[in-house]
Design a protein around this motif. Structure first.
Motif, mmCIF file in Angstrom:
data_model
loop_
_atom_site.group_PDB
_atom_site.id
_atom_site.type_symbol
_atom_site.label_atom_id
_atom_site.label_comp_id
_atom_site.label_asym_id
_atom_site.label_seq_id
_atom_site.Cartn_x
_atom_site.Cartn_y
_atom_site.Cartn_z
ATOM 1 N N ASP A 93 -0.341 7.405 1.787
ATOM 2 C CA ASP A 93 -0.108 8.021 0.410
ATOM 3 C C ASP A 93 0.687 9.189 0.587
ATOM 4 N N THR A 94 1.830 9.220 -0.083
ATOM 5 C CA THR A 94 2.856 10.416 0.023
ATOM 6 C C THR A 94 2.036 11.864 -0.334
ATOM 7 N N GLY A 95 0.992 11.638 -1.150
ATOM 8 C CA GLY A 95 0.361 12.896 -1.466
ATOM 9 C C GLY A 95 -0.942 13.535 -0.523
ATOM 10 N N SER A 96 -0.940 12.440 0.502
ATOM 11 C CA SER A 96 -2.394 12.836 1.186
ATOM 12 C C SER A 96 -1.897 13.720 2.189
ATOM 13 N N GLY A 97 -3.174 14.314 2.888
ATOM 14 C CA GLY A 97 -2.911 15.364 4.176
ATOM 15 C C GLY A 97 -2.513 14.897 5.345
ATOM 16 N N GLU A 98 -2.391 13.574 5.277
ATOM 17 C CA GLU A 98 -1.679 12.751 6.693
ATOM 18 C C GLU A 98 -0.063 12.625 6.598
ATOM 19 N N PHE A 99 0.282 12.777 5.346
ATOM 20 C CA PHE A 99 1.710 12.237 5.265
ATOM 21 C C PHE A 99 2.649 13.317 5.899
ATOM 22 N N ASP A 100 2.550 14.663 5.739
ATOM 23 C CA ASP A 100 3.491 15.751 6.177
ATOM 24 C C ASP A 100 3.343 15.953 7.723
ATOM 25 N N PRO A 101 2.099 15.535 8.288
ATOM 26 C CA PRO A 101 1.842 15.893 9.827
ATOM 27 C C PRO A 101 2.517 14.501 10.625
ATOM 28 N N LEU A 102 2.510 13.376 9.999
ATOM 29 C CA LEU A 102 3.219 12.440 10.388
ATOM 30 C C LEU A 102 4.595 12.479 10.363
ATOM 31 N N ALA A 189 2.942 -5.897 14.294
ATOM 32 C CA ALA A 189 3.112 -6.105 12.727
ATOM 33 C C ALA A 189 2.328 -4.997 12.006
ATOM 34 N N ALA A 190 2.508 -5.154 10.707
ATOM 35 C CA ALA A 190 2.235 -4.082 9.751
ATOM 36 C C ALA A 190 0.530 -4.277 9.825
ATOM 37 N N PRO A 191 -0.269 -3.204 9.775
ATOM 38 C CA PRO A 191 -1.559 -3.045 10.006
ATOM 39 C C PRO A 191 -2.275 -4.056 9.051
ATOM 40 N N ALA A 192 -3.149 -4.895 9.363
ATOM 41 C CA ALA A 192 -3.828 -6.079 8.673
ATOM 42 C C ALA A 192 -4.735 -5.334 7.615
ATOM 43 N N GLY A 193 -4.706 -5.784 6.320
ATOM 44 C CA GLY A 193 -5.505 -5.495 5.009
ATOM 45 C C GLY A 193 -5.065 -4.074 4.549
ATOM 46 N N ARG A 194 -4.213 -3.459 4.900
ATOM 47 C CA ARG A 194 -3.708 -2.201 4.444
ATOM 48 C C ARG A 194 -2.709 -2.418 3.201
ATOM 49 N N GLU A 195 -3.036 -1.799 2.087
ATOM 50 C CA GLU A 195 -1.930 -2.161 1.033
ATOM 51 C C GLU A 195 -1.770 -0.672 0.469
ATOM 52 N N ALA A 196 -0.450 -0.799 -0.180
ATOM 53 C CA ALA A 196 -0.092 0.526 -0.747
ATOM 54 C C ALA A 196 -1.051 1.275 -1.713
ATOM 55 N N ARG A 197 -1.204 2.494 -1.813
ATOM 56 C CA ARG A 197 -2.218 3.224 -2.514
ATOM 57 C C ARG A 197 -1.586 3.892 -3.588
ATOM 58 N N PRO A 198 -2.150 4.526 -4.618
ATOM 59 C CA PRO A 198 -1.471 5.287 -5.733
ATOM 60 C C PRO A 198 -0.850 6.293 -5.099
ATOM 61 N N GLY A 199 0.488 6.699 -5.895
ATOM 62 C CA GLY A 199 1.103 7.851 -5.302
ATOM 63 C C GLY A 199 2.201 7.243 -4.403
ATOM 64 N N ARG A 200 2.305 5.986 -4.246
ATOM 65 C CA ARG A 200 3.666 5.770 -3.430
ATOM 66 C C ARG A 200 5.000 5.325 -4.088
#
Length: 200
Positions: A93-102, A189-200
């Motif tokens: 999610d672009t608004g999560s705390g993980e996005f900017d460190p990535l 491949a893209a991680p299994a079971g992961r889907e776009a979350r709100p804020g994308r």
């Protein structure tokens, strides 16, 4: 007068383009929907650069600079690490705390790749290969970028998150130049079971 540049100038321009693209994402506030669209375009740009490196630069280094194979492999590994981080970003999610460190991690790998390529590989290639051949390689890189540009706008608003892998596959099919023994880790491949979350 030629329309574009030799391989060193073309690849350096792509490095600058990737840096500017990440900076544009960082300049937008967390959760801004434009972040997702910018990320998708950047993912395609990264895929295009990877294809140019794999199909044009790596075979040229192997052919003309046999003593540079180790540096070439390290540079390619840095690029693969950047691609892996981009895959994580596509599912974050672009608004999560993980996005900017990535994003910062992505920049780190891109800079390492750029520094190895521009300081250690391209100058030696320029000395080992006649100017006409360098221009032909630049033409090949430019052709990949032209197709990348078309894809970049086509996918900017797609709902699917796994843009980079699909772009890489499409561009590789269009530019099936000589593959190289690149010692790269397998593409996950893209991680299994992961889907776009709100804020994308």
């Amino acid at each position: 007068m030629k329309d574009h540049e030799d391989i060193a100038e073309e690849l350096a321009a792509e490095h600058r383009s990737l840096g500017r693209a990440v900076a544009r994402i960082q300049a937008l506030p967390p959760g801004d929907p434009r972040r997702r669209a910018c990320l998708k375009r950047t993912a395609v740009t990264l895929a295009g650069h990877a294809v140019a490196v794999e199909r044009v630069l790596q075979p040229a280094v192997h052919r003309h600079l046999p003593g540079a194979d180790r540096v070439a492999a390290q540079s390619l590994t840095d690029l693969v690490r950047a691609e892996e981080v981009m895959k994580d970003l596509e599912f974050t999610d672009t608004g999560s705390g993980e996005f900017d460190p990535l994003l910062r991690r992505l920049l780190t790998w891109l800079r390492r790749h750029r520094d190895r390529e521009e300081a250690l590989l391209l100058p030696d290639l320029g000395r080992a290969v006649p100017p006409g051949a360098l221009d032909e390689m630049g033409d090949d890189v430019h052709a990949v970028e032209a197709d990348t540009a078309a894809l970049r706008e086509a996918v900017a608003h797609t709902r699917r998150p796994d843009v980079m892998v699909r772009a890489h596959t499409a561009l590789t099919e269009r530019h099936p130049g000589p593959p190289t023994d690149d010692h790269r880790p397998g593409r996950a491949a893209a991680p299994a079971g992961r889907e776009a979350r709100p804020g994308r």
